[in-house]
Design a protein around this motif. Structure first.
Motif, PDB file in Angstrom:
ATOM      1  N   UNK A  69       0.837  -1.205   0.000  1.00  0.00           N
ATOM      2  CA  UNK A  69       0.000   0.000   0.000  1.00  0.00           C
ATOM      3  C   UNK A  69       0.869   1.252   0.000  1.00  0.00           C
ATOM      4  N   UNK A  70       0.293   2.336  -0.523  1.00  0.00           N
ATOM      5  CA  UNK A  70       0.997   3.614  -0.674  1.00  0.00           C
ATOM      6  C   UNK A  70       0.312   4.657   0.198  1.00  0.00           C
ATOM      7  N   UNK A  71       1.116   5.434   0.912  1.00  0.00           N
ATOM      8  CA  UNK A  71       0.608   6.441   1.839  1.00  0.00           C
ATOM      9  C   UNK A  71       1.251   7.788   1.520  1.00  0.00           C
ATOM     10  N   UNK A  72       0.492   8.859   1.676  1.00  0.00           N
ATOM     11  CA  UNK A  72       1.007  10.206   1.413  1.00  0.00           C
ATOM     12  C   UNK A  72       0.572  11.146   2.525  1.00  0.00           C
ATOM     13  N   UNK A 128      -5.628  11.455  -3.202  1.00  0.00           N
ATOM     14  CA  UNK A 128      -6.811  11.009  -2.451  1.00  0.00           C
ATOM     15  C   UNK A 128      -8.084  11.680  -2.963  1.00  0.00           C
ATOM     16  N   UNK A 129      -8.083  12.122  -4.218  1.00  0.00           N
ATOM     17  CA  UNK A 129      -9.233  12.767  -4.847  1.00  0.00           C
ATOM     18  C   UNK A 129      -9.664  14.012  -4.088  1.00  0.00           C
ATOM     19  N   UNK A 130      -8.667  14.790  -3.659  1.00  0.00           N
ATOM     20  CA  UNK A 130      -8.936  15.992  -2.889  1.00  0.00           C
ATOM     21  C   UNK A 130      -7.732  16.917  -3.007  1.00  0.00           C
ATOM     22  N   UNK A 131      -7.989  18.211  -2.832  1.00  0.00           N
ATOM     23  CA  UNK A 131      -6.900  19.181  -2.781  1.00  0.00           C
ATOM     24  C   UNK A 131      -6.614  19.605  -1.343  1.00  0.00           C
ATOM     25  N   UNK A 139      -1.757  16.229   7.567  1.00  0.00           N
ATOM     26  CA  UNK A 139      -0.523  16.277   8.347  1.00  0.00           C
ATOM     27  C   UNK A 139      -0.145  14.918   8.917  1.00  0.00           C
ATOM     28  N   UNK A 140      -0.959  13.895   8.603  1.00  0.00           N
ATOM     29  CA  UNK A 140      -0.657  12.512   9.000  1.00  0.00           C
ATOM     30  C   UNK A 140      -0.820  11.624   7.772  1.00  0.00           C
ATOM     31  N   UNK A 141      -0.200  10.437   7.752  1.00  0.00           N
ATOM     32  CA  UNK A 141      -0.294   9.573   6.575  1.00  0.00           C
ATOM     33  C   UNK A 141      -1.735   9.157   6.255  1.00  0.00           C
ATOM     34  N   UNK A 142      -2.087   9.219   4.967  1.00  0.00           N
ATOM     35  CA  UNK A 142      -3.366   8.733   4.464  1.00  0.00           C
ATOM     36  C   UNK A 142      -3.080   7.759   3.328  1.00  0.00           C
ATOM     37  N   UNK A 143      -3.884   6.710   3.239  1.00  0.00           N
ATOM     38  CA  UNK A 143      -3.658   5.696   2.217  1.00  0.00           C
ATOM     39  C   UNK A 143      -4.189   6.163   0.871  1.00  0.00           C
ATOM     40  N   UNK A 144      -3.407   5.953  -0.186  1.00  0.00           N
ATOM     41  CA  UNK A 144      -3.826   6.298  -1.540  1.00  0.00           C
ATOM     42  C   UNK A 144      -4.724   5.181  -2.067  1.00  0.00           C
ATOM     43  N   UNK A 145      -5.982   5.489  -2.436  1.00  0.00           N
ATOM     44  CA  UNK A 145      -6.896   4.435  -2.880  1.00  0.00           C
ATOM     45  C   UNK A 145      -6.697   4.100  -4.358  1.00  0.00           C
ATOM     46  N   UNK A 202      -6.219  11.513  -8.457  1.00  0.00           N
ATOM     47  CA  UNK A 202      -6.246  10.099  -8.087  1.00  0.00           C
ATOM     48  C   UNK A 202      -5.330   9.337  -9.025  1.00  0.00           C
ATOM     49  N   UNK A 203      -4.822   8.178  -8.619  1.00  0.00           N
ATOM     50  CA  UNK A 203      -3.896   7.440  -9.471  1.00  0.00           C
ATOM     51  C   UNK A 203      -4.527   7.041 -10.803  1.00  0.00           C
ATOM     52  N   UNK A 204      -3.757   7.226 -11.871  1.00  0.00           N
ATOM     53  CA  UNK A 204      -4.153   6.770 -13.197  1.00  0.00           C
ATOM     54  C   UNK A 204      -3.006   5.959 -13.793  1.00  0.00           C
TER      55      UNK A 204
END
Length: 298
Positions: free
Chosen positions: A131-134, A146-149, A153-159, A207-209
């Motif tokens: 999994x990838x986190x940003x 994450x489909x948002x601008x 400030x904490x890691x969130x998983x890239x869906x 989002x990832x493409x």
């Protein structure tokens, strides 16, 4: 200094990085040493200027370190996958839930980390399950994926990604390679032809493409000072080998030689991404009319 000088490190070095006016070295025993300036908390892990190397306290069993040529945090990963960070944090790239500069290492709330890289105002990490986190601030280009601008400030998983095996952070874009060899990207599609080769130039991809495997890209890196997209650089650092993209008619031949001129790999375009394992050392990789110098680390 205009000539190379020996750095007085007391132990054998496993990995070394240059920061913003400082150096940082990982020793074979898993300790981390650093030296240089600490203006703005730029990654020394110490609270003053050190003209000779000093050990960063609280770090043991470290397997990999990450720093960069621009101001920002420094990261370290230990044998259990625990992620530590310290340094400048005004854009939230540290990932500890604050924008506070940390002069000494803090633990980031993310488990089983195997790689971490940073962009201009964001950080991207890969965990053992693929999994990838940003995380980061000033995310007007969608670099968190994450489909948002919005910032985090904490890691969130890239869906929306299959299990990933490699990550690459550009200044304002990211590229990852999944376990099937497919390439994915998001962020600003910068440049006259689009640095991510997705959609239209200057598009913001939130989002990832999936992206075409770019011809002649030997090992992706990022020039954080000048480049606003992920691209191949002329002096890369890789781990365990080199990724080769051989898709497209221009990549009719690819050759890897060592510094003695001995050919270690000689292939032709085959419309796929391949990984060529190599022992630690310096290599030259030729693809079509391009040449890359790659430093391979264990």
């Amino acid at each position: 200094r205009y000539e190379p000088q020996r750095v007085p490190l007391p132990k054998k070095v496993k990995q070394i990085k240059g920061g913003w006016g400082n150096g940082i070295a990982l020793m074979e025993d898993g300790t981390v040493w650093t030296w240089g300036r600490n203006s703005g908390g730029r990654g020394l892990g110490l609270d003053s200027l050190w003209l000779t190397p000093g050990e960063i306290q609280g770090l043991k069993g470290i397997q990999r370190i990450m720093s960069g040529p621009s101001p920002g945090p420094t990261f370290a990963i230990d044998s259990a996958g625990t992620l530590y960070g310290w340094g400048s944090n005004n854009t939230g790239r540290l990932g500890d839930g604050t924008r506070e500069t940390r002069l000494t290492p803090v633990t980031i709330d993310l488990k089983s980390v195997v790689d971490v890289q940073r962009g201009s105002n964001h950080t991207i990490a890969l965990t053992a399950d693929g999994s990838v986190w940003t995380w980061g601030d000033r995310t007007r280009f969608g670099v968190l994926g994450i489909d948002s601008l919005e910032s985090s400030l904490v890691p969130v998983r890239v869906p929306g990604l299959p299990p990933v095996k490699a990550i690459y952070a550009g200044a304002i874009a990211n590229i990852v390679i999944d376990i099937y060899g497919d390439w994915w990207g998001w962020g600003l599609n910068h440049g006259p032809t689009g640095g991510l080769v997705i959609g239209q130039p200057r598009d913001t991809i939130t989002t990832p493409r999936r992206i075409p495997n770019p011809c002649n890209v030997l090992h992706l890196g990022a020039d954080q000072n000048n480049s606003q997209h992920s691209r191949a650089t002329t002096a890369n650092t890789s781990y365990g080998g080199v990724y080769l993209s051989t898709e497209g008619g221009e990549c009719t031949s690819i050759r890897i030689i060592d510094i003695s001129g001995r050919t270690l790999f000689n292939g032709t375009g085959s419309n796929q991404i391949r990984f060529v394992p190599l022992p630690p050392g310096v290599y030259f990789v030729f693809a079509g009319t391009t040449r890359q110098k790659v430093l391979v680390l264990p």
